[in-house]
Design a protein around this motif. Structure first.
Motif, PDB file in Angstrom:
ATOM      1  N   ALA A  28       0.858  -1.110   0.091  1.00  0.00           N
ATOM      2  CA  ALA A  28       0.217   0.060  -0.021  1.00  0.00           C
ATOM      3  C   ALA A  28       0.975   1.222   0.140  1.00  0.00           C
ATOM      4  CB  ALA A  28      -0.906  -0.087   1.139  1.00  0.00           C
ATOM      5  N   ALA A  29       1.951   1.225   0.670  1.00  0.00           N
ATOM      6  CA  ALA A  29       2.881   2.334   0.889  1.00  0.00           C
ATOM      7  C   ALA A  29       3.356   2.608  -0.507  1.00  0.00           C
ATOM      8  CB  ALA A  29       3.918   2.000   1.926  1.00  0.00           C
ATOM      9  N   ALA A  30       3.891   1.685  -1.129  1.00  0.00           N
ATOM     10  CA  ALA A  30       4.501   1.746  -2.298  1.00  0.00           C
ATOM     11  C   ALA A  30       3.605   2.130  -3.600  1.00  0.00           C
ATOM     12  CB  ALA A  30       5.065   0.281  -2.820  1.00  0.00           C
ATOM     13  N   TYR A  31       2.440   1.806  -3.484  1.00  0.00           N
ATOM     14  CA  TYR A  31       1.124   2.296  -4.365  1.00  0.00           C
ATOM     15  C   TYR A  31       0.978   3.811  -4.408  1.00  0.00           C
ATOM     16  CZ  TYR A  31      -2.694   0.427  -7.336  1.00  0.00           C
ATOM     17  OH  TYR A  31      -3.577   0.133  -8.351  1.00  0.00           O
ATOM     18  N   GLY A  32       1.202   4.200  -3.006  1.00  0.00           N
ATOM     19  CA  GLY A  32       0.873   5.793  -3.076  1.00  0.00           C
ATOM     20  C   GLY A  32      -0.422   6.224  -3.002  1.00  0.00           C
ATOM     21  N   GLN A  33      -0.756   7.466  -2.368  1.00  0.00           N
ATOM     22  CA  GLN A  33      -1.927   7.786  -2.118  1.00  0.00           C
ATOM     23  C   GLN A  33      -2.822   8.201  -3.240  1.00  0.00           C
ATOM     24  OE1 GLN A  33      -2.369  10.982   1.100  1.00  0.00           O
ATOM     25  NE2 GLN A  33      -3.892  12.306  -0.424  1.00  0.00           N
ATOM     26  N   GLN A  45     -11.066   8.271   4.198  1.00  0.00           N
ATOM     27  CA  GLN A  45     -11.017   7.391   5.396  1.00  0.00           C
ATOM     28  C   GLN A  45      -9.854   6.180   5.500  1.00  0.00           C
ATOM     29  OE1 GLN A  45     -14.594   6.031   6.992  1.00  0.00           O
ATOM     30  NE2 GLN A  45     -13.755   5.540   8.809  1.00  0.00           N
ATOM     31  N   GLY A  46      -9.937   5.627   4.580  1.00  0.00           N
ATOM     32  CA  GLY A  46      -8.893   4.584   4.079  1.00  0.00           C
ATOM     33  C   GLY A  46      -7.475   5.030   4.261  1.00  0.00           C
ATOM     34  N   ILE A  47      -7.404   6.239   3.624  1.00  0.00           N
ATOM     35  CA  ILE A  47      -6.124   6.700   3.633  1.00  0.00           C
ATOM     36  C   ILE A  47      -5.589   7.233   5.256  1.00  0.00           C
ATOM     37  CG2 ILE A  47      -4.646   8.836   2.842  1.00  0.00           C
ATOM     38  CD1 ILE A  47      -4.871   7.024   0.494  1.00  0.00           C
ATOM     39  N   GLY A  48      -6.390   7.660   5.937  1.00  0.00           N
ATOM     40  CA  GLY A  48      -6.146   8.124   7.113  1.00  0.00           C
ATOM     41  C   GLY A  48      -5.852   6.784   8.016  1.00  0.00           C
ATOM     42  N   ILE A  49      -6.533   5.694   7.842  1.00  0.00           N
ATOM     43  CA  ILE A  49      -6.179   4.315   8.640  1.00  0.00           C
ATOM     44  C   ILE A  49      -4.916   3.872   8.180  1.00  0.00           C
ATOM     45  CG2 ILE A  49      -6.894   1.942   8.702  1.00  0.00           C
ATOM     46  CD1 ILE A  49      -9.818   3.048   8.283  1.00  0.00           C
ATOM     47  N   GLU A  52      -1.921   6.066   9.671  1.00  0.00           N
ATOM     48  CA  GLU A  52      -1.567   5.756  10.990  1.00  0.00           C
ATOM     49  C   GLU A  52      -0.904   4.333  11.032  1.00  0.00           C
ATOM     50  OE1 GLU A  52      -4.582   4.848  14.959  1.00  0.00           O
ATOM     51  OE2 GLU A  52      -5.259   6.462  13.511  1.00  0.00           O
ATOM     52  N   ALA A  53      -1.211   3.391  10.428  1.00  0.00           N
ATOM     53  CA  ALA A  53      -0.788   2.171  10.506  1.00  0.00           C
ATOM     54  C   ALA A  53       0.581   2.197  10.046  1.00  0.00           C
ATOM     55  CB  ALA A  53      -1.568   1.007   9.672  1.00  0.00           C
ATOM     56  N   LEU A  54       0.969   2.707   8.820  1.00  0.00           N
ATOM     57  CA  LEU A  54       2.257   2.968   8.475  1.00  0.00           C
ATOM     58  C   LEU A  54       3.204   3.650   9.472  1.00  0.00           C
ATOM     59  CD1 LEU A  54       1.188   3.550   4.699  1.00  0.00           C
ATOM     60  CD2 LEU A  54       2.640   1.685   5.673  1.00  0.00           C
ATOM     61  N   ALA A  55       2.795   4.925  10.063  1.00  0.00           N
ATOM     62  CA  ALA A  55       3.344   5.823  10.707  1.00  0.00           C
ATOM     63  C   ALA A  55       4.013   4.844  12.074  1.00  0.00           C
ATOM     64  CB  ALA A  55       2.556   6.728  11.402  1.00  0.00           C
ATOM     65  N   GLY A  56       3.052   3.707  12.444  1.00  0.00           N
ATOM     66  CA  GLY A  56       3.784   2.912  13.607  1.00  0.00           C
ATOM     67  C   GLY A  56       4.699   2.089  13.153  1.00  0.00           C
ATOM     68  N   LEU A  57       4.987   1.908  12.075  1.00  0.00           N
ATOM     69  CA  LEU A  57       6.304   1.139  11.362  1.00  0.00           C
ATOM     70  C   LEU A  57       7.451   2.098  10.958  1.00  0.00           C
ATOM     71  CD1 LEU A  57       4.122  -1.293   9.350  1.00  0.00           C
ATOM     72  CD2 LEU A  57       5.141  -1.623  11.650  1.00  0.00           C
ATOM     73  N   GLY A  58       7.004   3.493  10.958  1.00  0.00           N
ATOM     74  CA  GLY A  58       8.225   4.204  10.545  1.00  0.00           C
ATOM     75  C   GLY A  58       8.102   4.332   9.038  1.00  0.00           C
ATOM     76  N   LEU A  59       6.965   4.300   8.447  1.00  0.00           N
ATOM     77  CA  LEU A  59       6.668   4.341   7.171  1.00  0.00           C
ATOM     78  C   LEU A  59       5.604   5.278   6.432  1.00  0.00           C
ATOM     79  CD1 LEU A  59       6.462   0.465   6.187  1.00  0.00           C
ATOM     80  CD2 LEU A  59       8.424   1.985   5.946  1.00  0.00           C
ATOM     81  N   GLU A  60       5.640   5.678   5.226  1.00  0.00           N
ATOM     82  CA  GLU A  60       4.458   6.520   4.703  1.00  0.00           C
ATOM     83  C   GLU A  60       4.366   6.199   3.369  1.00  0.00           C
ATOM     84  OE1 GLU A  60       7.404  10.158   3.526  1.00  0.00           O
ATOM     85  OE2 GLU A  60       6.501  10.260   5.540  1.00  0.00           O
ATOM     86  N   LEU A  61       3.293   6.588   2.942  1.00  0.00           N
ATOM     87  CA  LEU A  61       2.504   6.621   1.480  1.00  0.00           C
ATOM     88  C   LEU A  61       3.605   7.171   0.533  1.00  0.00           C
ATOM     89  CD1 LEU A  61      -1.320   7.224   1.892  1.00  0.00           C
ATOM     90  CD2 LEU A  61      -0.150   4.968   1.575  1.00  0.00           C
ATOM     91  N   ALA A  62       3.797   6.469  -0.472  1.00  0.00           N
ATOM     92  CA  ALA A  62       4.771   7.082  -1.367  1.00  0.00           C
ATOM     93  C   ALA A  62       4.552   8.384  -1.959  1.00  0.00           C
ATOM     94  CB  ALA A  62       4.857   6.054  -2.932  1.00  0.00           C
ATOM     95  N   ASP A  63       3.376   9.018  -2.156  1.00  0.00           N
ATOM     96  CA  ASP A  63       3.177  10.219  -2.451  1.00  0.00           C
ATOM     97  C   ASP A  63       2.181  10.941  -1.502  1.00  0.00           C
ATOM     98  OD1 ASP A  63       0.875   8.844  -3.071  1.00  0.00           O
ATOM     99  OD2 ASP A  63       0.837   9.661  -5.437  1.00  0.00           O
TER     100      ASP A  63
END
Length: 63
Positions: A28-33, A45-49, A52-63
């Motif tokens: 999902a992170a690699a796919y991008g917002q 809403q799905g982006i927000g969820i 939040e989950a990615l932040a807990g892993l130190g990751l973020e969406l590609a864009d």
């Protein structure tokens, strides 16, 4: 790095991700917002969820 499962998300959003072949947070992170928001049934809403989950892993969406 191990793959992390997607968080609990609405049924339409889950179907949208599954239809795009996205089964892990890393995918999902690699796919991008922008690309995620183009999926039918996936919205802000799905982006927000996911964010939040990615932040807990130190990751973020590609864009």
């Amino acid at each position: 790095m191990s793959a992390h499962p997607l968080p609990k998300i609405s049924a339409p959003a889950s179907r949208a991700l599954a239809g795009a072949g996205i089964t892990t947070l890393e995918q999902a992170a690699a796919y991008g917002q922008a690309a995620l928001l183009q999926l039918h049934g996936f919205g802000p809403q799905g982006i927000g969820i996911l964010r939040e989950a990615l932040a807990g892993l130190g990751l973020e969406l590609a864009d």
